[in-house]
Design a protein around this motif. Structure first.
Motif, PDB file in Angstrom:
ATOM      1  N   CYS A 409     -34.197  77.828  65.375  1.00 32.75           N
ATOM      2  CA  CYS A 409     -34.096  77.888  66.838  1.00 32.75           C
ATOM      3  C   CYS A 409     -34.603  79.200  67.408  1.00 32.75           C
ATOM      4  O   CYS A 409     -35.000  79.278  68.565  1.00 32.75           O
ATOM      5  N   SER A 411     -37.238  81.043  67.149  1.00 27.76           N
ATOM      6  CA  SER A 411     -38.593  81.257  67.648  1.00 27.76           C
ATOM      7  C   SER A 411     -38.680  80.932  69.134  1.00 27.76           C
ATOM      8  O   SER A 411     -39.484  81.513  69.844  1.00 27.76           O
ATOM      9  N   CYS A 412     -37.868  80.002  69.626  1.00 30.15           N
ATOM     10  CA  CYS A 412     -37.901  79.669  71.056  1.00 30.15           C
ATOM     11  C   CYS A 412     -36.736  80.316  71.815  1.00 30.15           C
ATOM     12  O   CYS A 412     -36.944  81.004  72.805  1.00 30.15           O
ATOM     13  N   HIS A 413     -35.518  80.108  71.344  1.00 27.06           N
ATOM     14  CA  HIS A 413     -34.353  80.606  72.113  1.00 27.06           C
ATOM     15  C   HIS A 413     -34.032  82.065  71.819  1.00 27.06           C
ATOM     16  O   HIS A 413     -33.140  82.621  72.442  1.00 27.06           O
ATOM     17  N   PHE A 424     -37.860  78.779  77.779  1.00 28.18           N
ATOM     18  CA  PHE A 424     -36.817  78.336  76.849  1.00 28.18           C
ATOM     19  C   PHE A 424     -35.470  78.799  77.385  1.00 28.18           C
ATOM     20  O   PHE A 424     -35.241  80.004  77.506  1.00 28.18           O
ATOM     21  N   ALA A 426     -31.698  80.064  78.120  1.00 29.04           N
ATOM     22  CA  ALA A 426     -30.760  80.913  77.395  1.00 29.04           C
ATOM     23  C   ALA A 426     -29.635  80.050  76.854  1.00 29.04           C
ATOM     24  O   ALA A 426     -29.168  79.121  77.525  1.00 29.04           O
ATOM     25  N   SER A 430     -24.653  79.235  78.251  1.00 28.46           N
ATOM     26  CA  SER A 430     -25.127  77.915  78.677  1.00 28.46           C
ATOM     27  C   SER A 430     -23.968  76.917  78.761  1.00 28.46           C
ATOM     28  O   SER A 430     -23.149  76.811  77.847  1.00 28.46           O
ATOM     29  N   LEU A 440     -23.624  68.068  73.213  1.00 26.75           N
ATOM     30  CA  LEU A 440     -24.405  69.135  72.575  1.00 26.75           C
ATOM     31  C   LEU A 440     -25.049  68.618  71.276  1.00 26.75           C
ATOM     32  O   LEU A 440     -26.229  68.869  71.010  1.00 26.75           O
ATOM     33  N   ASN A 451     -39.600  67.507  80.103  1.00 25.10           N
ATOM     34  CA  ASN A 451     -40.735  68.277  80.590  1.00 25.10           C
ATOM     35  C   ASN A 451     -41.821  68.269  79.506  1.00 25.10           C
ATOM     36  O   ASN A 451     -41.659  68.870  78.461  1.00 25.10           O
ATOM     37  N   GLN A 454     -42.878  71.669  77.934  1.00 27.08           N
ATOM     38  CA  GLN A 454     -41.898  72.453  77.184  1.00 27.08           C
ATOM     39  C   GLN A 454     -40.810  71.530  76.682  1.00 27.08           C
ATOM     40  O   GLN A 454     -39.895  71.189  77.416  1.00 27.08           O
ATOM     41  N   PHE A 459     -33.834  67.613  66.018  1.00 27.15           N
ATOM     42  CA  PHE A 459     -33.503  68.214  64.720  1.00 27.15           C
ATOM     43  C   PHE A 459     -32.674  67.268  63.862  1.00 27.15           C
ATOM     44  O   PHE A 459     -31.793  67.695  63.122  1.00 27.15           O
ATOM     45  N   LEU A 471     -24.531  74.921  65.318  1.00 25.84           N
ATOM     46  CA  LEU A 471     -23.850  74.750  66.610  1.00 25.84           C
ATOM     47  C   LEU A 471     -22.605  75.633  66.697  1.00 25.84           C
ATOM     48  O   LEU A 471     -22.331  76.231  67.738  1.00 25.84           O
TER      49      LEU A 471
END
Ligand code: HEC
Length: 494
Positions: A409, A411-413, A424, A426, A430, A440, A451, A454, A459, A471
């Motif tokens: 996760c 690399s994006c978040h 991406f 936060a 959240s 979740l 979208n 993006q 997963f 998680l």
């Protein structure tokens, strides 16, 4: 006597000059292998994404930089001389001047082959061009082939097969259907004569296609037995190393990695596809690939050397005797010199790697001073600097929630859970992360597809335990403080 003295002092001066020239390469680190000790030196620096390295029988290291320049580097001094600037190179993200190959018998055939992206009107194209070397420059550009290009998925590596044919590994140009379409030259290994004509012993004597079914090949190597290997970027999962056979199909976009899912097995049976000899999930973003056949570094003999971008490492993939499978994998320099783009070997058994810290996607903390660099790894006896060691790949797998989060996760978040504003979201603070476990878990397993530009990937390939660890880590980190999630809750949500 006088003469003797003169000769003697001249010899000393010459010797010390030579030593000085060698000294001028900065020594960074040492590597301890089972028996050998290696040193890592800076051969060249202040480069701009050295995408391709090639050692040629003129005794020089050739380097292609993404912006469009080709240079030759003297190996004892590191002196670099530019021999070509290609003005029409069009660079954005992962397009630009990419692959390069120098003719294996360069003294008799002074040809250099390059692949770069350019614009034809508003179209992006990927060109394979041959140059001739004379008077310290490359001249006489001959366009051999032009195929579709894109800002990503251009593939690009070029290599010579054992019998002197040109192999060109192309990407699907971000149109997945190209890879299985025999009429498209994208998503293929193409095979050409050095004048650009089609060899008569290609699978179809009217087509350049040698093998098909690729997404985005980033590494291409030929072993001393003539076996051809590639490294390839998977999508969110399943990076690959493949052994290339004539006319074989490698399955993209219907198969990723091993043929392990029901629909992949069905496609594999119907199309007689070939499995990778190695695949990686979580992905490592494999890049340059070369075969180490020499005896100089005995621990690496009969291995594939692979540089990686996302995993920022050099991997030594030890082959078995017939070269058809990988016995073990050892990781060097993880997160140390940054993203590594290419690797090659000279005829003295020294290894060269190039960093890629000035590309479109640098890691936090990079580029380092004087990046990008070309580093030389070679045998030594003396140890004066920090000693690095390899890590067996099986010991480097992510174990806890934090490590799993970082590889899947982060690399994006981002590692701090702050995401990237407008791109991406936060995860710190959240409402979705801290909300009801079931919704979740659904986000994690199914992704979010609202979208088109993006998307949050699905997963569902994670094991229940891994998903629960990720998680739980998110719900307990960065100021979040919500209840843990266990593996059984994940299972019930599948
Ligand atoms: C390739 C980039 C990417 C990766 C990797 C990724 N995500 Fe996302 N994620 C996104 C995007 C983009 C969104 C927003 C999607 C939307 O709202 O349309 C998102 C949204 C989310 C949300 C909803 C957050 C909110 O407040 O709206 C959660 C939760 C989430 N991701 C968890 C994860 C987890 C857990 C992982 C790793 C297992 C992960 N993501 C990996 C791109 C990514």
């Amino acid at each position: 006597m006088k003469n003797l003295l003169l000769i003697f002092s001249l010899a000393i001066i010459l010797l010390s000059c030579k030593q000085q020239a060698q000294k001028s390469l900065e020594l960074l680190d040492h590597i301890a292998l089972a028996k050998s000790t290696l040193k890592v030196e800076v051969l060249a620096q202040d480069l701009d994404v050295p995408w391709d390295l090639a050692y040629a029988d003129d005794g020089f290291l050739w380097v292609a930089e993404q912006g469009g320049t080709v240079s030759r580097i003297e190996l004892s001094t590191g002196e670099r001389k530019q021999v070509l600037k290609i003005e029409e190179v069009w660079r954005q993200r992962t397009s630009g001047l990419l692959g390069m190959a120098v003719h294996p018998n360069f003294k008799r055939n002074p040809y250099v082959f390059v692949n770069y992206t350019a614009k034809r009107d508003s179209l992006m194209v990927s060109r394979l061009v041959r140059y001739t070397f004379k008077n310290d420059s490359l001249y006489d550009a001959q366009l051999l082939l032009e195929i579709d290009g894109n800002t990503a998925h251009n593939g690009s590596r070029i290599a010579f097969s054992a019998n002197g044919k040109l192999l060109w590994a192309t990407g699907d140009a971000h149109h997945f259907e190209n890879a299985q379409n025999d009429k498209s030259l994208n998503g293929k290994i193409l095979r050409l004569n050095t004048d650009g004509s089609i060899p008569q012993d290609n699978p179809n004597p009217k087509s350049y296609v040698w093998a098909k079914g690729f997404r985005n090949i980033q590494g291409l190597a030929v072993s001393n037995k003539g076996l051809v290997y590639t490294s390839e970027h998977g999508d969110a999962i399943e990076d690959e190393v493949n052994l290339i056979d004539k006319a074989a199909n490698y399955g993209w976009p219907f198969i990723e990695g091993k043929h392990d899912l029901a629909n992949e097995k069905a496609f594999a049976i119907a199309n007689n596809t070939t499995e990778p000899i190695r695949s990686w999930t979580p992905v490592i973003a494999p890049s340059g690939l070369t075969y180490y056949g020499g005896k100089v570094i005995p621990e690496w003999q009969n291995s594939l050397l692979l540089t990686t971008l996302k995993a920022r490492s050099l991997r030594v993939l030890k082959l078995n005797d017939d070269g058809k499978s990988i016995e073990s994998e050892e990781i060097f320099f993880a997160n140390y010199y940054g993203r590594l783009r290419d690797v090659c070997v000279d005829n003295n058994g020294a290894v060269y790697i190039s960093t890629s810290n000035k590309d479109w996607n640098p890691s936090p903390g990079f580029p380092l001073a004087a990046d990008d660099k070309i580093l030389r790894i070679s045998l030594t006896q003396k140890v004066t600097q920090k000693v690095l060691r390899g890590v067996k790949a099986e010991n480097a797998l992510p174990k806890n929630g934090q490590q799993l989060y970082q590889v899947y996760c982060g690399s994006c978040h981002k590692e701090d859970g702050k995401g990237v504003s407008g791109v991406f979201p936060a995860l710190a603070g959240s409402a979705k992360v801290n909300g009801t476990p079931n919704s979740l878990i659904q986000i994690l397993l199914k992704g979010i597809n609202q979208n088109p530009s993006q998307q949050m990937p699905a997963f569902n390939f994670l094991k229940d335990q891994e998903a629960a660890q990720i998680l739980t880590y998110m719900r307990k980190s960065w100021g979040n403080n919500s209840a843990e999630i266990d593996a059984n809750q994940i299972k019930l949500n599948r």
